[in-house]
Design a protein around this motif. Structure first.
Motif, PDB file in Angstrom:
ATOM      1  N   ILE A 160      22.091 -43.824 -31.242  1.00  0.00           N
ATOM      2  CA  ILE A 160      23.073 -43.342 -30.273  1.00  0.00           C
ATOM      3  C   ILE A 160      23.647 -44.536 -29.522  1.00  0.00           C
ATOM      4  CG2 ILE A 160      23.451 -41.954 -28.195  1.00  0.00           C
ATOM      5  CD1 ILE A 160      22.890 -40.302 -30.668  1.00  0.00           C
ATOM      6  N   THR A 161      24.963 -44.611 -29.438  1.00  0.00           N
ATOM      7  CA  THR A 161      25.624 -45.606 -28.594  1.00  0.00           C
ATOM      8  C   THR A 161      26.622 -44.885 -27.700  1.00  0.00           C
ATOM      9  OG1 THR A 161      27.286 -46.046 -30.321  1.00  0.00           O
ATOM     10  CG2 THR A 161      25.353 -47.491 -30.239  1.00  0.00           C
ATOM     11  N   SER A 162      26.838 -45.437 -26.516  1.00  0.00           N
ATOM     12  CA  SER A 162      27.707 -44.779 -25.548  1.00  0.00           C
ATOM     13  C   SER A 162      28.068 -45.766 -24.452  1.00  0.00           C
ATOM     14  CB  SER A 162      26.995 -43.561 -24.952  1.00  0.00           C
ATOM     15  OG  SER A 162      27.695 -43.046 -23.846  1.00  0.00           O
ATOM     16  N   GLU A 163      29.178 -45.499 -23.774  1.00  0.00           N
ATOM     17  CA  GLU A 163      29.554 -46.333 -22.641  1.00  0.00           C
ATOM     18  C   GLU A 163      28.808 -45.935 -21.376  1.00  0.00           C
ATOM     19  OE1 GLU A 163      33.722 -46.333 -22.093  1.00  0.00           O
ATOM     20  OE2 GLU A 163      34.163 -47.380 -23.981  1.00  0.00           O
ATOM     21  N   LEU A 187      20.976 -42.599 -18.366  1.00  0.00           N
ATOM     22  CA  LEU A 187      22.223 -43.170 -17.872  1.00  0.00           C
ATOM     23  C   LEU A 187      22.095 -44.680 -17.741  1.00  0.00           C
ATOM     24  CD1 LEU A 187      23.072 -40.634 -15.037  1.00  0.00           C
ATOM     25  CD2 LEU A 187      24.445 -41.015 -17.082  1.00  0.00           C
ATOM     26  N   THR A 188      23.191 -45.393 -17.992  1.00  0.00           N
ATOM     27  CA  THR A 188      23.199 -46.822 -17.728  1.00  0.00           C
ATOM     28  C   THR A 188      23.224 -47.060 -16.215  1.00  0.00           C
ATOM     29  OG1 THR A 188      25.608 -46.967 -17.731  1.00  0.00           O
ATOM     30  CG2 THR A 188      24.483 -47.267 -19.851  1.00  0.00           C
ATOM     31  N   LEU A 189      22.870 -48.258 -15.816  1.00  0.00           N
ATOM     32  CA  LEU A 189      22.932 -48.595 -14.402  1.00  0.00           C
ATOM     33  C   LEU A 189      24.374 -48.522 -13.902  1.00  0.00           C
ATOM     34  CD1 LEU A 189      21.872 -49.580 -11.718  1.00  0.00           C
ATOM     35  CD2 LEU A 189      21.851 -51.914 -12.640  1.00  0.00           C
ATOM     36  N   ASP A 190      25.325 -49.010 -14.683  1.00  0.00           N
ATOM     37  CA  ASP A 190      26.725 -48.984 -14.257  1.00  0.00           C
ATOM     38  C   ASP A 190      27.193 -47.554 -13.997  1.00  0.00           C
ATOM     39  OD1 ASP A 190      26.911 -51.704 -14.361  1.00  0.00           O
ATOM     40  OD2 ASP A 190      27.966 -51.779 -16.280  1.00  0.00           O
ATOM     41  N   GLU A 191      26.819 -46.627 -14.884  1.00  0.00           N
ATOM     42  CA  GLU A 191      27.244 -45.241 -14.709  1.00  0.00           C
ATOM     43  C   GLU A 191      26.544 -44.603 -13.513  1.00  0.00           C
ATOM     44  OE1 GLU A 191      29.103 -41.516 -15.371  1.00  0.00           O
ATOM     45  OE2 GLU A 191      29.601 -43.594 -15.898  1.00  0.00           O
ATOM     46  N   THR A 192      25.246 -44.909 -13.332  1.00  0.00           N
ATOM     47  CA  THR A 192      24.518 -44.382 -12.175  1.00  0.00           C
ATOM     48  C   THR A 192      25.142 -44.897 -10.881  1.00  0.00           C
ATOM     49  OG1 THR A 192      22.483 -44.387 -13.488  1.00  0.00           O
ATOM     50  CG2 THR A 192      22.248 -44.193 -11.111  1.00  0.00           C
ATOM     51  N   TYR A 193      25.418 -46.188 -10.871  1.00  0.00           N
ATOM     52  CA  TYR A 193      26.049 -46.830  -9.709  1.00  0.00           C
ATOM     53  C   TYR A 193      27.392 -46.170  -9.404  1.00  0.00           C
ATOM     54  CZ  TYR A 193      28.298 -50.724  -7.166  1.00  0.00           C
ATOM     55  OH  TYR A 193      28.955 -51.495  -6.243  1.00  0.00           O
ATOM     56  N   ARG A 194      28.184 -45.923 -10.445  1.00  0.00           N
ATOM     57  CA  ARG A 194      29.511 -45.310 -10.259  1.00  0.00           C
ATOM     58  C   ARG A 194      29.381 -43.905  -9.682  1.00  0.00           C
ATOM     59  NH1 ARG A 194      32.796 -41.852 -12.584  1.00  0.00           N
ATOM     60  NH2 ARG A 194      31.255 -41.333 -14.185  1.00  0.00           N
ATOM     61  N   ARG A 195      28.461 -43.104 -10.222  1.00  0.00           N
ATOM     62  CA  ARG A 195      28.302 -41.724  -9.756  1.00  0.00           C
ATOM     63  C   ARG A 195      27.802 -41.675  -8.314  1.00  0.00           C
ATOM     64  NH1 ARG A 195      25.800 -38.071 -14.719  1.00  0.00           N
ATOM     65  NH2 ARG A 195      27.165 -38.844 -16.374  1.00  0.00           N
ATOM     66  N   PHE A 196      26.843 -42.541  -8.006  1.00  0.00           N
ATOM     67  CA  PHE A 196      26.310 -42.567  -6.649  1.00  0.00           C
ATOM     68  C   PHE A 196      27.411 -42.875  -5.640  1.00  0.00           C
ATOM     69  CE2 PHE A 196      24.908 -45.341  -3.184  1.00  0.00           C
ATOM     70  CZ  PHE A 196      24.045 -44.498  -2.505  1.00  0.00           C
ATOM     71  N   ASN A 197      28.175 -43.928  -5.902  1.00  0.00           N
ATOM     72  CA  ASN A 197      29.203 -44.328  -4.945  1.00  0.00           C
ATOM     73  C   ASN A 197      30.341 -43.319  -4.870  1.00  0.00           C
ATOM     74  OD1 ASN A 197      28.366 -47.016  -3.841  1.00  0.00           O
ATOM     75  ND2 ASN A 197      28.237 -47.469  -6.019  1.00  0.00           N
ATOM     76  N   ARG A 198      30.594 -42.631  -5.975  1.00  0.00           N
ATOM     77  CA  ARG A 198      31.655 -41.618  -5.960  1.00  0.00           C
ATOM     78  C   ARG A 198      31.284 -40.468  -5.021  1.00  0.00           C
ATOM     79  NH1 ARG A 198      32.316 -38.761 -11.458  1.00  0.00           N
ATOM     80  NH2 ARG A 198      30.371 -37.839 -10.685  1.00  0.00           N
ATOM     81  N   VAL A 199      30.063 -39.913  -5.194  1.00  0.00           N
ATOM     82  CA  VAL A 199      29.693 -38.772  -4.346  1.00  0.00           C
ATOM     83  C   VAL A 199      29.467 -39.212  -2.905  1.00  0.00           C
ATOM     84  CG1 VAL A 199      28.760 -37.444  -6.266  1.00  0.00           C
ATOM     85  CG2 VAL A 199      27.236 -38.946  -4.967  1.00  0.00           C
TER      86      VAL A 199
END
Length: 301
Positions: A160-163, A187-199
């Motif tokens: 499995i590969t994913s952004e 989840l990648t760290l970048d995606e976790t970081y993005r979701r956290f800051n968004r909410v």
């Protein structure tokens, strides 16, 4: 005398024909059906081979082999993508025609992807690429996973590969029959970081609180976390810049040591009461059981 000769001739002719008669009865037509060990799954195009005699199964999995000797015979079923299947059938007491079925062990497996987050959401196949290294497996995509076609039993390498999800290589065992397998993606760290800051920027602090490390949650309640953020400030822009990895990082706040912590410098442009202000914050993140959580070096409220 003539009658005796005629009777003798008739007996000789009968004796001559008897081997032919019995040899004509010493074989049978072998018919059968080949199907996979799944519901309603006949095998079309299988080669059924007994010695030098072959037959091909039709769309219903049916085949016929003529003039099979009245004995125990052994044969093979050959199907593309499957190991050759050996079979044996006893024809010693067979009639003019003998019918039997051949079941080929096979699997049809549904693989569902689950996101390793606090809500364990389903994963959209639009966000991932699926590979089978070493073995090509027929499959069709589903909304949150995929289903294999009818395939041979065995162990396959799933890639499995994913952004937004960590790359994954996992051995999966496809067993006989219909099955479902759950595969968890981190989840990648970048995606976790993005979701956290968004909410957090949307002031959905009940959600952003779930991204705090359990050590932090033990020190600050969800209400305290929400109260520590001013609702008068709106984030216009916030983007991560350089990241730094720290080994055996110690938090003064929790008094705990963390094997690996990633630090992000996060420049802000914020607006409060019509005025825009630029400032910078460093966020610290560490991984626990495949999930990334935010930690703090000291008290923030």
């Amino acid at each position: 005398m003539l009658v005796k000769r005629f009777r003798l001739l008739a007996v000789l002719m009968l004796l001559t024909l008897m081997p032919l008669v019995f040899s004509g009865c010493a074989s049978t037509e072998l018919t059968g059906t080949v199907y996979f060990s799944l519901e309603d799954a006949p095998v079309e195009g299988a080669t059924i081979r007994v010695d030098d005699t072959e037959a091909i199964s039709d769309a219903y999995g049916q085949f016929a082999l003529g003039n099979m000797p009245l004995r125990v015979i052994e044969g093979q079923v050959i199907i593309e993508g499957f190991p050759d299947f050996d079979f044996s059938v006893n024809l010693e007491e067979a009639d003019i025609e003998h019918h039997f079925s051949i079941e080929i062990p096979a699997s049809r497996t549904t693989i569902n992807f689950i996101e390793n987050s606090y809500e364990e959401a389903e994963v959209s196949t639009d966000d991932i690429n699926i590979q089978f290294s070493g073995e090509e497996v027929d499959h069709r995509l589903l909304t949150s996973g995929f289903q294999t076609g009818i395939v041979a039993l065995g162990t396959y390498d799933l890639g499995i590969t994913s952004e937004i999800y960590e790359s994954l290589e996992k051995e999966i065992l496809l067993e006989e029959g219909e099955h479902e397998i759950k595969v968890v993606l981190d989840l990648t760290l970048d995606e976790t970081y993005r979701r956290f800051n968004r909410v957090n920027d949307l002031h959905r602090h009940a959600e952003s609180y779930t991204y705090l490390h359990p050590d932090i949650q033990a020190l600050v309640s969800a209400a305290e976390w929400a109260g520590a953020h001013s609702t008068e400030v709106s984030i216009i822009d916030a983007a991560p810049s350089d990241e730094t990895e720290h080994a055996d990082w110690i938090s003064e706040l929790t008094g705990q040591s963390y094997p690996v912590v990633i630090a992000f410098d996060r420049p802000y442009i914020a607006e409060a009461r019509g005025n825009r202000v630029a400032f910078e914050e460093t966020q610290y993140w560490t991984n626990l059981d495949g999930r990334w959580y935010r930690v703090f070096p000291r008290k923030f409220w």
